[in-house]
Design an enzyme around this catalytic site. Structure first.
Site, PDB file in Angstrom:
ATOM      1  N   ALA A  88      -9.834  15.928   1.213  1.00 47.78           N
ATOM      2  CA  ALA A  88      -9.608  15.376   2.558  1.00 47.78           C
ATOM      3  C   ALA A  88      -9.769  16.474   3.614  1.00 47.78           C
ATOM      4  O   ALA A  88     -10.466  16.272   4.619  1.00 47.78           O
ATOM      5  CB  ALA A  88      -8.221  14.751   2.635  1.00 47.78           C
ATOM      6  N   ASN A 104       0.257  12.413   1.847  1.00 47.46           N
ATOM      7  CA  ASN A 104       0.942  11.215   1.365  1.00 47.46           C
ATOM      8  C   ASN A 104       1.381  11.433  -0.073  1.00 47.46           C
ATOM      9  O   ASN A 104       0.780  12.257  -0.768  1.00 47.46           O
ATOM     10  CB  ASN A 104      -0.029  10.016   1.388  1.00 47.46           C
ATOM     11  CG  ASN A 104      -0.434   9.642   2.798  1.00 47.46           C
ATOM     12  OD1 ASN A 104       0.351   9.714   3.720  1.00 47.46           O
ATOM     13  ND2 ASN A 104      -1.692   9.243   2.960  1.00 47.46           N
ATOM     14  N   LYS A 123      -6.004  -0.760  -2.318  1.00 46.14           N
ATOM     15  CA  LYS A 123      -7.002  -0.543  -1.254  1.00 46.14           C
ATOM     16  C   LYS A 123      -7.760  -1.846  -0.988  1.00 46.14           C
ATOM     17  O   LYS A 123      -8.067  -2.166   0.148  1.00 46.14           O
ATOM     18  CB  LYS A 123      -7.984   0.566  -1.662  1.00 46.14           C
ATOM     19  CG  LYS A 123      -7.361   1.964  -1.705  1.00 46.14           C
ATOM     20  CD  LYS A 123      -7.500   2.712  -0.394  1.00 46.14           C
ATOM     21  CE  LYS A 123      -6.675   3.988  -0.413  1.00 46.14           C
ATOM     22  NZ  LYS A 123      -6.701   4.755   0.839  1.00 46.14           N
ATOM     23  N   ASN A 134      -6.560   6.487   6.419  1.00 50.30           N
ATOM     24  CA  ASN A 134      -7.907   5.905   6.368  1.00 50.30           C
ATOM     25  C   ASN A 134      -7.891   4.367   6.313  1.00 50.30           C
ATOM     26  O   ASN A 134      -8.887   3.727   6.632  1.00 50.30           O
ATOM     27  CB  ASN A 134      -8.733   6.519   5.236  1.00 50.30           C
ATOM     28  CG  ASN A 134      -7.958   6.601   3.942  1.00 50.30           C
ATOM     29  OD1 ASN A 134      -7.173   5.706   3.624  1.00 50.30           O
ATOM     30  ND2 ASN A 134      -8.174   7.675   3.191  1.00 50.30           N
ATOM     31  N   TYR A 147       0.863  -1.185   0.000  1.00 55.63           N
ATOM     32  CA  TYR A 147       0.000   0.000   0.000  1.00 55.63           C
ATOM     33  C   TYR A 147       0.901   1.237   0.000  1.00 55.63           C
ATOM     34  O   TYR A 147       2.011   1.209  -0.519  1.00 55.63           O
ATOM     35  CB  TYR A 147      -0.889  -0.161   1.249  1.00 55.63           C
ATOM     36  CG  TYR A 147      -1.880   0.904   1.564  1.00 55.63           C
ATOM     37  CD1 TYR A 147      -2.940   1.181   0.707  1.00 55.63           C
ATOM     38  CD2 TYR A 147      -1.786   1.623   2.760  1.00 55.63           C
ATOM     39  CE1 TYR A 147      -3.875   2.158   1.036  1.00 55.63           C
ATOM     40  CE2 TYR A 147      -2.728   2.585   3.087  1.00 55.63           C
ATOM     41  CZ  TYR A 147      -3.759   2.865   2.224  1.00 55.63           C
ATOM     42  OH  TYR A 147      -4.681   3.824   2.547  1.00 55.63           O
ATOM     43  N   ALA A 164      -7.382  22.621   2.214  1.00 55.31           N
ATOM     44  CA  ALA A 164      -8.815  22.385   2.433  1.00 55.31           C
ATOM     45  C   ALA A 164      -9.437  21.873   1.146  1.00 55.31           C
ATOM     46  O   ALA A 164     -10.346  22.470   0.575  1.00 55.31           O
ATOM     47  CB  ALA A 164      -9.489  23.669   2.908  1.00 55.31           C
ATOM     48  N   ASP A 199     -11.564   9.328   0.822  1.00 55.01           N
ATOM     49  CA  ASP A 199     -10.772  10.529   1.119  1.00 55.01           C
ATOM     50  C   ASP A 199     -11.559  11.529   1.950  1.00 55.01           C
ATOM     51  O   ASP A 199     -11.000  12.223   2.795  1.00 55.01           O
ATOM     52  CB  ASP A 199     -10.291  11.156  -0.199  1.00 55.01           C
ATOM     53  CG  ASP A 199      -9.454  10.154  -0.963  1.00 55.01           C
ATOM     54  OD1 ASP A 199      -8.332   9.886  -0.536  1.00 55.01           O
ATOM     55  OD2 ASP A 199      -9.962   9.587  -1.962  1.00 55.01           O
TER      56      ASP A 199
HETATM   57  N1  LIG Z   1      -3.739  10.171   5.739  1.00 54.00           N
HETATM   58  C1  LIG Z   1      -4.821   9.908   5.040  1.00 54.00           C
HETATM   59  O1  LIG Z   1      -5.573   8.984   5.337  1.00 54.00           O
HETATM   60  C2  LIG Z   1      -5.138  10.743   3.850  1.00 54.00           C
HETATM   61  C3  LIG Z   1      -6.389  10.605   3.249  1.00 54.00           C
HETATM   62  C4  LIG Z   1      -6.708  11.399   2.138  1.00 54.00           C
HETATM   63  C5  LIG Z   1      -5.769  12.275   1.651  1.00 54.00           C
HETATM   64  N2  LIG Z   1      -4.549  12.360   2.250  1.00 54.00           N
HETATM   65  C6  LIG Z   1      -3.530  13.244   1.720  1.00 54.00           C
HETATM   66  O2  LIG Z   1      -3.963  14.585   1.753  1.00 54.00           O
HETATM   67  C7  LIG Z   1      -3.411  15.280   0.656  1.00 54.00           C
HETATM   68  C8  LIG Z   1      -4.547  16.002  -0.068  1.00 54.00           C
HETATM   69  O3  LIG Z   1      -5.416  15.061  -0.645  1.00 54.00           O
HETATM   70  P1  LIG Z   1      -6.809  15.530  -1.237  1.00 54.00           P
HETATM   71  O4  LIG Z   1      -7.453  14.340  -1.778  1.00 54.00           O
HETATM   72  O5  LIG Z   1      -7.516  16.359  -0.239  1.00 54.00           O
HETATM   73  O6  LIG Z   1      -6.310  16.458  -2.428  1.00 54.00           O
HETATM   74  P2  LIG Z   1      -6.982  17.807  -2.962  1.00 54.00           P
HETATM   75  O7  LIG Z   1      -6.273  18.150  -4.195  1.00 54.00           O
HETATM   76  O8  LIG Z   1      -8.450  17.665  -3.000  1.00 54.00           O
HETATM   77  O9  LIG Z   1      -6.625  18.860  -1.822  1.00 54.00           O
HETATM   78  C9  LIG Z   1      -5.370  19.461  -1.656  1.00 54.00           C
HETATM   79  C10 LIG Z   1      -5.629  20.899  -1.236  1.00 54.00           C
HETATM   80  O10 LIG Z   1      -4.399  21.509  -0.882  1.00 54.00           O
HETATM   81  C11 LIG Z   1      -4.425  22.803  -1.416  1.00 54.00           C
HETATM   82  N3  LIG Z   1      -3.086  23.357  -1.550  1.00 54.00           N
HETATM   83  C12 LIG Z   1      -2.223  23.234  -2.570  1.00 54.00           C
HETATM   84  N4  LIG Z   1      -1.118  23.976  -2.349  1.00 54.00           N
HETATM   85  C13 LIG Z   1      -1.303  24.590  -1.164  1.00 54.00           C
HETATM   86  C14 LIG Z   1      -0.522  25.495  -0.407  1.00 54.00           C
HETATM   87  N5  LIG Z   1       0.663  25.903  -0.826  1.00 54.00           N
HETATM   88  N6  LIG Z   1      -1.020  25.922   0.769  1.00 54.00           N
HETATM   89  C15 LIG Z   1      -2.223  25.503   1.207  1.00 54.00           C
HETATM   90  N7  LIG Z   1      -3.007  24.652   0.526  1.00 54.00           N
HETATM   91  C16 LIG Z   1      -2.551  24.204  -0.640  1.00 54.00           C
HETATM   92  C17 LIG Z   1      -5.131  22.656  -2.750  1.00 54.00           C
HETATM   93  O11 LIG Z   1      -5.595  23.890  -3.252  1.00 54.00           O
HETATM   94  C18 LIG Z   1      -6.261  21.711  -2.355  1.00 54.00           C
HETATM   95  O12 LIG Z   1      -7.403  22.392  -1.893  1.00 54.00           O
HETATM   96  C19 LIG Z   1      -2.718  14.245  -0.210  1.00 54.00           C
HETATM   97  O13 LIG Z   1      -1.323  14.292  -0.014  1.00 54.00           O
HETATM   98  C20 LIG Z   1      -3.258  12.932   0.272  1.00 54.00           C
HETATM   99  O14 LIG Z   1      -2.320  11.893   0.184  1.00 54.00           O
HETATM  100  C21 LIG Z   1      -4.222  11.622   3.326  1.00 54.00           C
HETATM  101  O1  LIG Z   2      -4.021   6.094   0.236  1.00 52.23           O
HETATM  102  C1  LIG Z   2      -3.660   6.538   1.341  1.00 52.23           C
HETATM  103  O2  LIG Z   2      -2.593   6.202   1.874  1.00 52.23           O
HETATM  104  C2  LIG Z   2      -4.549   7.438   2.119  1.00 52.23           C
HETATM  105  C3  LIG Z   2      -5.392   8.315   1.321  1.00 52.23           C
HETATM  106  O3  LIG Z   2      -6.502   7.686   0.761  1.00 52.23           O
HETATM  107  C4  LIG Z   2      -4.675   9.202   0.354  1.00 52.23           C
HETATM  108  O4  LIG Z   2      -5.261   9.511  -0.690  1.00 52.23           O
HETATM  109  O5  LIG Z   2      -3.569   9.641   0.676  1.00 52.23           O
HETATM  110 MN   LIG Z   3      -7.003   8.358  -1.163  1.00 56.42          MN
END
Ligand SMILES: NC(=O)c1ccc[n+]([C@@H]2O[C@H](COP(=O)([O-])OP(=O)(O)OC[C@H]3O[C@@H](n4cnc5c(N)ncnc54)[C@H](O)[C@@H]3O)[C@@H](O)[C@H]2O)c1
Ligand SMILES: O=C(O)C[C@H](O)C(=O)O
Ligand SMILES: [Mn+2]
EC number: 4.1.1.101
Length: 540
Positions: A296, A405, A165, A450, A92, A293, A260
């Site tokens: 996620a 990530n 996944k 997640n 993963y 914002a 997400d």
């Molecule tokens: N840990 C988890 O379980 C988990 C789950 C989902 C997503 N994520 C991570 O979260 C991150 C975002 O994923 P997403 O699906 O929300 O993507 P997304 O593209 O929907 O959101 C990213 C956001 O960050 C903003 N952004 C970009 N540059 C920026 C900056 N300089 N300052 C502030 N904001 C900025 C973008 O405009 C956007 O709104 C990814 O790296 C993803 O791997 C982690």
């Molecule tokens: O895939 C992951 O590790 C978590 C999340 O769904 C992501 O998009 O980062």
């Molecule tokens: Mn994801």
């Protein structure tokens, strides 16, 4: 249909390899097609693990495991279940990011996925029938590859996230691998390097958007629903402008889930509750800052907001606890290009004497004194020492979750956060992190990914075949991860360890199934029994 001979050996669901007994070999016309010694599953696991361990890199290990999966599903999952902690980052995230980026060049096997093209929509039904081949599909993970982790648009190559996944669903919660189907919707890609690459395996055109795109998604959902009426439909890594729209369209109609938005919301709330259990503070006293914002970030914000309302705040009171920072800086009600999910959490410029200066994270932290800082920005290293020391100056136990990530995109490293806050920060990261030694204490770092929750949530929902995934079921999942970590231990983690994933996935599954029963979203009566009945185990 009975498979014999090479057809049996080539069927990865049925193949037992060298574990076929002498009688089975005779009955199935495979005598002499395997070395003579009959192995046990445990011996096969030992041998496979030795091979795995001899590979030098995560990537080589992953490729070995994918081959094994394609040969023998039972052996793959038996091995995975015995080494969950070690295999998660290989099967993963983060290694999966490398295979997605290089998919068309590494390609060896389609891994039983359904590849649906926006240019051949008449094939959708045939494809789903071909790939399921009579199997009773109960779980689909579908992506369109536009928002893969934080690495963006990878077109058809995103199919690996659906595959990965699903592997976690089985390893963590015992979802029957015969009942799952990875799907990719190929609507094109906007990544120029893929379009220019002759070896790219997807549609060589830009993403189709608007009605044509949404009709494509609709056609897939409708066809899949018709063919597999008991299915739980998991959406993964859709782009920011589509993910919430799609969820809102289907969530009250069918049993569906956006990982997400909802999965990340659940695990982050669980992590915050775990952190507050350590600091002995109340959720309703917290000031929450979301850095990034998007899908996620906004999904998490809504979940924490709902939790504050459940704890007694009015919606208006609760909203005052939230600040969103995106590319534009702190989001105000007059900020341009707000998404519908951001709008409810914007602030007014009149609240600040220096509103126009609040265009970067450090300035915002200085102005609003957050107690919780969650990063989903895809911007590495943005939780700088300046940001963190400023935050820590105004709160005793800052809750800091750099969740972007894969590893290369994380907003901060856990060891830096501990150093900059003199061990006070309560941390969770998106990817697995080794424990950190600081001032004689071993700090265990929770993984707010997640993956810690979607398997149990899905299994519980499928076990009772719930009509929809309700807010109550989601909430139940978020509250099911407490009580495993001892919060009084110095350096305790805010979330339970991945090594106990199979254990707490069952707690989540039974809790969610019970909630569905309580809400009359199912005819099932006994949550525990339903979960036990549906759970698959890797054995011959
Ligand atoms: N840990 C988890 O379980 C988990 C789950 C989902 C997503 N994520 C991570 O979260 C991150 C975002 O994923 P997403 O699906 O929300 O993507 P997304 O593209 O929907 O959101 C990213 C956001 O960050 C903003 N952004 C970009 N540059 C920026 C900056 N300089 N300052 C502030 N904001 C900025 C973008 O405009 C956007 O709104 C990814 O790296 C993803 O791997 C982690
Ligand atoms: O895939 C992951 O590790 C978590 C999340 O769904 C992501 O998009 O980062
Ligand atoms: Mn994801």
């Amino acid at each position: 249909m009975k498979y014999t001979g090479l057809d049996l050996l080539n069927n990865h669901f049925l193949n037992k390899g060298t574990a076929f007994t002498k009688e089975e070999r005779k009955d199935n016309k495979i005598e002499g097609l395997l070395p003579p010694f009959v192995q046990t599953l445990d011996q096969q696991v030992e041998q496979a693990y030795e091979n795995y361990s001899n590979k030098d890199t995560f990537l080589a290990k992953r490729m070995y495991l994918m081959d094994l999966f394609n040969e023998n599903v039972t052996l793959f999952y038996k091995l995975f279940s015995e080494h969950v902690n070690e295999f998660m980052p290989v099967v993963y995230d983060p290694t999966i990011a490398d295979t997605i980026e290089n998919y068309s060049h590494f390609f060896l096997d389609p891994q039983n996925a359904a590849y649906l093209s926006i240019d051949d929509q008449d094939d959708i039904e045939a494809t789903l029938k071909n790939v399921s081949a009579g199997r009773d599909i109960k779980l689909i993970v579908v992506t369109d590859g536009e928002g893969i982790l934080g690495i963006g648009d990878w077109g058809v190559q995103g199919v690996d996230i659906s595959v990965g996944k699903l592997m976690v669903y089985t390893a963590a919660a015992g979802v029957d691998p015969k009942s799952v189907l990875p799907v990719v919707l190929d609507a094109g890609t906007n990544r120029k390097e893929l379009l220019a690459d002759d070896l790219y395996m997807g549609n060589h055109h830009e993403r189709v958007t608007g009605d044509k795109y949404y009709n494509f998604v609709d056609k897939f959902v409708e066809t899949a629903e018709n063919l597999f009426p008991d299915m739980y439909l998991h959406f993964e890594d859709f782009g920011r402008s589509n993910a919430a729209n799609i969820l809102n369209k289907y969530k009250d109609q069918i049993l569906t889930f956006n990982d997400d938005i909802q999965g990340t919301g659940i695990i982050t709330l669980a992590g915050i509750l775990g952190a507050l259990n350590i600091s002995k503070e109340k959720l309703t006293d917290q000031v929450y800052l979301s850095f990034g914002a998007g899908t996620a970030g906004a999904g998490i914000t809504k979940r924490i907001f709902d939790a504050m309302v459940e704890e007694g705040l009015s919606e208006d009171e609760a909203r005052k606890h939230f600040y969103l920072v995106d590319k534009q800086g702190l989001l105000f009600d007059d900020t341009e290009d707000l998404t519908p999910e951001q709008k409810p959490f914007t602030r007014q410029r009149s609240e600040f004497s220096n509103a126009d200066e609040l265009t970067n994270l450090e300035a915002v932290v200085k102005a609003v004194h957050p107690t919780i800082l969650v990063g989903t920005s895809t911007q590495p290293g943005t939780f700088t020492e300046g940001v963190i020391t400023e935050m820590a100056a105004h709160t005793e136990r800052p809750i800091i979750f750099p969740l972007s990530n894969p590893t290369k995109l994380a907003e901060a490293k856990a060891e830096d956060l501990l150093k900059w806050t003199d061990g006070k920060a309560l941390i969770a990261t998106g990817i697995p992190v080794e424990p950190v030694e600081y001032n004689g204490v071993t700090y265990h770092i929770g993984q707010a990914n997640n993956a810690l929750v979607y398997p149990g949530l899905g299994l519980g929902s499928m076990a009772v075949n719930a009509k929809i995934l309700s807010d109550g079921m989601i909430n139940k999942a978020a509250h099911s991860l407490g009580g495993i970590v001892d919060p009084t231990q110095p350096g305790a983690a805010v979330l339970p360890p991945v090594s106990k994933l199979d254990e707490f996935s069952m707690t989540v599954a039974v809790g969610v199934a019970q909630q569905a029963i309580d809400e009359k979203l199912t005819d099932a009566k006994d949550a525990k029994q339903a979960v036990a009945d549906i759970k698959w185990e890797p054995k011959y």
